[in-house]
Design a protein around this motif. Structure first.
Motif, PDB file in Angstrom:
ATOM      1  N   ILE A  41      -5.176  11.689  11.013  1.00 43.21           N
ATOM      2  CA  ILE A  41      -4.144  11.249  11.958  1.00 43.21           C
ATOM      3  C   ILE A  41      -4.549   9.879  12.497  1.00 43.21           C
ATOM      4  CG2 ILE A  41      -2.902  11.740  14.098  1.00 43.21           C
ATOM      5  CD1 ILE A  41      -3.459  14.688  13.679  1.00 43.21           C
ATOM      6  N   LEU A  42      -3.708   8.909  12.276  1.00 44.80           N
ATOM      7  CA  LEU A  42      -3.975   7.539  12.726  1.00 44.80           C
ATOM      8  C   LEU A  42      -2.840   7.100  13.652  1.00 44.80           C
ATOM      9  CD1 LEU A  42      -4.787   6.015   9.219  1.00 44.80           C
ATOM     10  CD2 LEU A  42      -6.442   6.829  10.907  1.00 44.80           C
ATOM     11  N   GLY A  43      -3.172   6.558  14.817  1.00 46.70           N
ATOM     12  CA  GLY A  43      -2.109   6.057  15.681  1.00 46.70           C
ATOM     13  C   GLY A  43      -2.312   6.341  17.143  1.00 46.70           C
ATOM     14  N   ILE A  44      -1.195   6.446  17.868  1.00 43.60           N
ATOM     15  CA  ILE A  44      -1.263   6.456  19.327  1.00 43.60           C
ATOM     16  C   ILE A  44      -1.708   7.783  19.928  1.00 43.60           C
ATOM     17  CG2 ILE A  44       0.480   4.643  19.538  1.00 43.60           C
ATOM     18  CD1 ILE A  44       2.530   6.737  20.177  1.00 43.60           C
ATOM     19  N   LYS A  80      -8.310   5.794   4.128  1.00 45.54           N
ATOM     20  CA  LYS A  80      -8.085   5.594   5.568  1.00 45.54           C
ATOM     21  C   LYS A  80      -7.828   4.124   5.880  1.00 45.54           C
ATOM     22  CE  LYS A  80     -10.123   6.285  10.146  1.00 45.54           C
ATOM     23  NZ  LYS A  80     -11.260   6.845  10.929  1.00 45.54           N
ATOM     24  N   ASN A  81      -8.668   3.233   5.320  1.00 45.49           N
ATOM     25  CA  ASN A  81      -8.493   1.806   5.566  1.00 45.49           C
ATOM     26  C   ASN A  81      -7.151   1.303   5.029  1.00 45.49           C
ATOM     27  OD1 ASN A  81     -10.994   1.718   6.759  1.00 45.49           O
ATOM     28  ND2 ASN A  81     -12.052   0.997   4.918  1.00 45.49           N
ATOM     29  N   THR A  82      -6.763   1.837   3.878  1.00 46.61           N
ATOM     30  CA  THR A  82      -5.484   1.453   3.286  1.00 46.61           C
ATOM     31  C   THR A  82      -4.334   1.834   4.211  1.00 46.61           C
ATOM     32  OG1 THR A  82      -6.380   1.790   1.061  1.00 46.61           O
ATOM     33  CG2 THR A  82      -3.973   1.707   1.279  1.00 46.61           C
ATOM     34  N   LEU A  83      -4.392   3.068   4.737  1.00 46.00           N
ATOM     35  CA  LEU A  83      -3.320   3.546   5.611  1.00 46.00           C
ATOM     36  C   LEU A  83      -3.310   2.812   6.941  1.00 46.00           C
ATOM     37  CD1 LEU A  83      -3.433   7.376   4.851  1.00 46.00           C
ATOM     38  CD2 LEU A  83      -1.704   5.722   4.146  1.00 46.00           C
ATOM     39  N   LEU A  84      -4.482   2.430   7.417  1.00 45.23           N
ATOM     40  CA  LEU A  84      -4.537   1.650   8.662  1.00 45.23           C
ATOM     41  C   LEU A  84      -3.837   0.305   8.481  1.00 45.23           C
ATOM     42  CD1 LEU A  84      -8.164   2.322   9.984  1.00 45.23           C
ATOM     43  CD2 LEU A  84      -6.030   2.802  11.209  1.00 45.23           C
ATOM     44  N   GLU A  85      -4.096  -0.342   7.346  1.00 46.08           N
ATOM     45  CA  GLU A  85      -3.436  -1.615   7.063  1.00 46.08           C
ATOM     46  C   GLU A  85      -1.933  -1.423   6.851  1.00 46.08           C
ATOM     47  OE1 GLU A  85      -4.512  -4.712   7.152  1.00 46.08           O
ATOM     48  OE2 GLU A  85      -6.493  -4.016   7.801  1.00 46.08           O
ATOM     49  N   LEU A  86      -1.563  -0.313   6.225  1.00 44.41           N
ATOM     50  CA  LEU A  86      -0.143  -0.022   5.987  1.00 44.41           C
ATOM     51  C   LEU A  86       0.570   0.261   7.309  1.00 44.41           C
ATOM     52  CD1 LEU A  86       2.071   0.315   3.896  1.00 44.41           C
ATOM     53  CD2 LEU A  86       1.420   2.727   3.672  1.00 44.41           C
ATOM     54  N   GLN A  87      -0.112   0.964   8.226  1.00 45.01           N
ATOM     55  CA  GLN A  87       0.461   1.228   9.552  1.00 45.01           C
ATOM     56  C   GLN A  87       0.746  -0.080  10.286  1.00 45.01           C
ATOM     57  OE1 GLN A  87      -2.194   3.152  12.298  1.00 45.01           O
ATOM     58  NE2 GLN A  87      -0.659   3.282  13.910  1.00 45.01           N
ATOM     59  N   LYS A  88      -0.211  -0.996  10.219  1.00 45.57           N
ATOM     60  CA  LYS A  88      -0.051  -2.298  10.876  1.00 45.57           C
ATOM     61  C   LYS A  88       1.093  -3.087  10.221  1.00 45.57           C
ATOM     62  CE  LYS A  88      -3.898  -4.478  11.327  1.00 45.57           C
ATOM     63  NZ  LYS A  88      -5.055  -5.344  10.967  1.00 45.57           N
ATOM     64  N   TYR A  89       1.151  -3.043   8.909  1.00 47.21           N
ATOM     65  CA  TYR A  89       2.172  -3.777   8.168  1.00 47.21           C
ATOM     66  C   TYR A  89       3.584  -3.263   8.482  1.00 47.21           C
ATOM     67  CZ  TYR A  89       4.919  -5.207   4.070  1.00 47.21           C
ATOM     68  OH  TYR A  89       5.886  -5.702   3.227  1.00 47.21           O
ATOM     69  N   LYS A 128      -0.130  16.688  -4.072  1.00 44.13           N
ATOM     70  CA  LYS A 128      -1.442  16.390  -3.512  1.00 44.13           C
ATOM     71  C   LYS A 128      -1.434  16.375  -1.979  1.00 44.13           C
ATOM     72  CE  LYS A 128      -4.646  14.632  -5.340  1.00 44.13           C
ATOM     73  NZ  LYS A 128      -5.994  15.123  -5.659  1.00 44.13           N
ATOM     74  N   ALA A 129      -0.383  15.772  -1.396  1.00 45.77           N
ATOM     75  CA  ALA A 129      -0.400  15.607   0.065  1.00 45.77           C
ATOM     76  C   ALA A 129       0.998  15.262   0.565  1.00 45.77           C
ATOM     77  CB  ALA A 129      -1.375  14.502   0.459  1.00 45.77           C
ATOM     78  N   LEU A 130       1.114  15.260   1.886  1.00 46.02           N
ATOM     79  CA  LEU A 130       2.311  14.792   2.575  1.00 46.02           C
ATOM     80  C   LEU A 130       1.868  13.708   3.559  1.00 46.02           C
ATOM     81  CD1 LEU A 130       5.353  15.090   3.439  1.00 46.02           C
ATOM     82  CD2 LEU A 130       4.538  16.716   5.173  1.00 46.02           C
ATOM     83  N   ILE A 131       2.489  12.537   3.493  1.00 48.21           N
ATOM     84  CA  ILE A 131       2.160  11.454   4.425  1.00 48.21           C
ATOM     85  C   ILE A 131       3.403  11.158   5.268  1.00 48.21           C
ATOM     86  CG2 ILE A 131       1.363   9.080   4.697  1.00 48.21           C
ATOM     87  CD1 ILE A 131       0.015   9.249   2.031  1.00 48.21           C
ATOM     88  N   CYS A 132       3.232  11.170   6.593  1.00 43.88           N
ATOM     89  CA  CYS A 132       4.348  10.964   7.515  1.00 43.88           C
ATOM     90  C   CYS A 132       4.115   9.693   8.336  1.00 43.88           C
ATOM     91  CB  CYS A 132       4.498  12.156   8.458  1.00 43.88           C
ATOM     92  SG  CYS A 132       4.728  13.730   7.594  1.00 43.88           S
ATOM     93  N   PHE A 133       5.089   8.808   8.319  1.00 45.82           N
ATOM     94  CA  PHE A 133       5.056   7.586   9.112  1.00 45.82           C
ATOM     95  C   PHE A 133       6.074   7.744  10.239  1.00 45.82           C
ATOM     96  CE2 PHE A 133       4.110   6.622   4.701  1.00 45.82           C
ATOM     97  CZ  PHE A 133       2.930   5.876   4.777  1.00 45.82           C
ATOM     98  N   VAL A 159       0.535   7.541  11.707  1.00 42.76           N
ATOM     99  CA  VAL A 159       0.513   7.997  10.318  1.00 42.76           C
ATOM    100  C   VAL A 159      -0.279   9.302  10.277  1.00 42.76           C
ATOM    101  CG1 VAL A 159      -0.161   7.488   7.942  1.00 42.76           C
ATOM    102  CG2 VAL A 159       0.582   5.623   9.443  1.00 42.76           C
ATOM    103  N   THR A 160       0.306  10.330   9.665  1.00 35.45           N
ATOM    104  CA  THR A 160      -0.371  11.629   9.550  1.00 35.45           C
ATOM    105  C   THR A 160      -0.406  12.039   8.087  1.00 35.45           C
ATOM    106  OG1 THR A 160       0.573  12.239  11.699  1.00 35.45           O
ATOM    107  CG2 THR A 160      -0.471  13.988  10.421  1.00 35.45           C
TER     108      THR A 160
END
Length: 574
Positions: free
Chosen positions: A474-477, A442-451, A541-546, A457-458
């Motif tokens: 789900i991270l974001g608005i 989660k922390n990694t994706l939060l930093e990646l979202q900011k970057y 393993k998963a699907l990550i959507c930006f 990010v879902t």
């Protein structure tokens, strides 16, 4: 008789809608025009998506307008697109609309003009100009191509005419004749003739006619050159050879004059196409010219009746309108932005051309053309830095700080600090990836979202036994999960490449290719997306959507490679 003239026309369709554009009631003309058995429908079904957005915004802000106003929209009727005027009156919470087909309105006016015997004779000459005046706006054209050269108020026309024809305003008799002309125009007096002296001692002959139509009375004026050299032959008010907008020299001179006189407030727009060079490289210069022509048409339509426009560079345009009213300025900017965003993919769905717009108003943002242009140019820079495909109207309390930051960013790039900051951001993200600690995902994706600068990010986990994806994070608005149902369809992954990811920089590329998929992204406010299937070996393993939401921003392509690296590294921990 062709289809266009034989089809049914509309001039008395009346209906009422709510703020969601649902039709509440309608008269018989409305039902006949839309070919409906009853009035239970939504106006959305007949509007272009861009007009849906514009009309919804128009109704939302209606309280700040007069209680009646007009909205221009394209309606899809029986497979055809008709440009219509919606005359809107607010009634409590709803809106009463009287609909008139704009093309029909123009044809009626032209028919009334052409039926006038005097004009029929005059328009057979190629050395003549004519204008129409409806009591508020003047439209001035030449009889060769009927393309408007000037469209503005009578006061502006009074300033324009002496410069265009080089009228002698130093001779008392000439001044008297000139003033008499405009006094009679203000009073809508027609059937008069004028002989006006020019600076080279030649004359032009001007006659006016009063034309009565069901839409009101018009003054039509005809100017016979009688051998006088035409303005376009002297190089005055020259047009750009490709787009038929004013060229750089002409639009700049007109803007300088308008701003320096300071008679009325106004706004200056600098419109710059995004990724036009890439478009030329990918599709050729012939298509690039088509893009410029389409852009010019969009700009003309947006500024029609409000101001003038010119081409000041390869893919850069300048627009000058005669009002500094913020709502009007926003409507013009929005119509330009959306017109280009929707118009270019209609030419080629793979094109990603959009536009960025910087806007300054006068006199509040400056007293001279150079001051106003520089402010608009800085706002254009902000629009580009915010991701393109947007407009910025200068407000000192908001944008002065951003301009300072932009200048600081420019210095940082020059010094190398910008690149080092990116390296440090990447290093921080990589340091969080620990194969032995799945809780850091989660922390990694939060930093990646900011970057990345994305809005959301879902993460969906893949359940092998059910062959399905379920939402995990789900991270974001917002916390909406709008993909789960769509992911059940087998064709959802049809656009993924062999490397297990799908990058869509602009959803408009799907407009002609896949309407259903286009509507899916649009309804969920997605403007750009990067969707990555994470695998451990061959196992999903998963699907990550930006996702990037509206207003549209360009996905930072240079950072995609790093994003793909991160998703591969965190796959074992998901």
């Amino acid at each position: 008789m062709n289809n266009r003239t034989s089809q049914m026309r509309v001039s008395d369709a009346i209906f009422t809608i709510d703020a969601q554009l649902n039709v509440l009631n309608a008269n018989r003309s409305f039902l006949l025009f839309f070919q409906l058995p009853d009035s239970f429908c939504s106006l959305r079904d007949f509007l272009d998506p861009s007009d849906v957005e514009n009309l919804s915004h128009f109704l939302e802000t209606f309280d700040r307008k007069n209680n009646n106003s007009n909205f221009l929209a394209n309606l899809k009727i029986a497979g055809q697109q008709l440009l219509c005027i919606l005359h809107i009156i607010k009634e409590k919470e709803n809106f009463k609309i009287n609909l008139t087909e704009f093309t029909y309105y123009k044809e009626q006016l032209c028919e009334s003009v052409i039926k006038n015997e005097t004009l029929q004779k005059v328009l057979t000459h190629f050395d003549s100009y004519f204008f129409t005046f409806d009591g508020s706006k003047v439209s001035f054209s030449n009889s060769k191509d009927l393309i408007p050269i000037f469209e503005n108020s009578l006061g502006e026309f009074k300033d324009f005419l002496p410069e265009f024809f080089k009228i002698d305003l130093t001779t008392a008799s000439s001044v008297k004749m000139f003033n008499r002309l405009f006094t009679n125009l203000e009073k809508k007096k027609g059937e008069l003739d004028y002989r006006i002296l020019l600076q080279d001692s030649k004359h032009i002959f001007l006659s006016t006619n009063l034309v009565k139509t069901s839409y009101g009375d018009f003054i039509v004026g005809v100017i016979n050159m009688n051998g006088v050299k035409l303005p376009h032959e002297t190089g005055y008010y020259q047009k750009d050879g490709l787009t038929d907008l004013f060229n750089k020299k002409t639009i700049t001179e007109m803007a300088r004059k308008k701003i320096s006189e300071g008679k009325t407030g106004g706004a200056l727009f600098i419109v710059d196409l995004d990724k036009f060079k890439e478009c030329n490289d990918n599709f050729g210069h012939a298509f690039g010219d088509t893009v410029l022509l389409t852009t010019a048409k969009v700009i003309k339509d947006a500024a029609r009746g409000l101001g003038i426009a010119g081409r000041i560079g390869g893919d850069e345009f300048l627009v000058l309108i005669d009002t500094d009213d913020e709502e009007t300025v926003r409507n013009v900017a929005r119509n330009i932005r959306l017109g280009i965003q929707w118009g270019i993919p209609a030419l080629n769905p793979e094109s990603v051309v959009t536009c960025s717009i910087g806007i300054a108003r006068f006199p509040q943002n400056g007293k001279t053309y150079d001051d106003i242009f520089n402010v608009a140019d800085r706002c254009l820079y902000i629009a580009k830095s915010k991701g393109r495909n947007c407009y910025i109207i200068y407000k000192p309390e908001v944008h002065d700080k951003m301009i300072i930051q932009a200048e600081e960013s420019s210095r940082n790039i020059s010094s190398g600090k910008f690149y080092m900051d990116n390296v440090e951001s990447q290093q921080k993200i990589l340091s969080l990836i620990n194969k032995n600690n799945p809780f850091l995902v989660k922390n990694t994706l939060l930093e990646l979202q900011k970057y990345l600068g994305v809005h959301k990010v879902t993460v969906y986990n893949y359940i092998e036994s059910e062959k399905s994806f379920i939402p995990k994070l789900i991270l974001g608005i917002d916390q909406r999960d709008f993909r789960s149902e769509a992911l059940k369809r087998k064709d959802y992954f049809c656009y993924y490449n062999i490397y297990d990811y799908f990058f869509l920089e602009n959803i408009n590329t799907l407009h002609s290719l896949d309407t259903e998929r286009f509507q899916f992204y649009m309804q969920n406010n997605i403007a750009s997306t990067l969707e990555v299937i994470c695998k451990q070996g061959e196992k999903i393993k998963a699907l990550i959507c930006f996702d990037i939401y509206k207003p549209t921003r360009s996905f930072p392509r240079e950072k995609i490679v790093f994003s793909l690296l991160v998703t591969k590294l965190i796959a074992p921990n998901i």
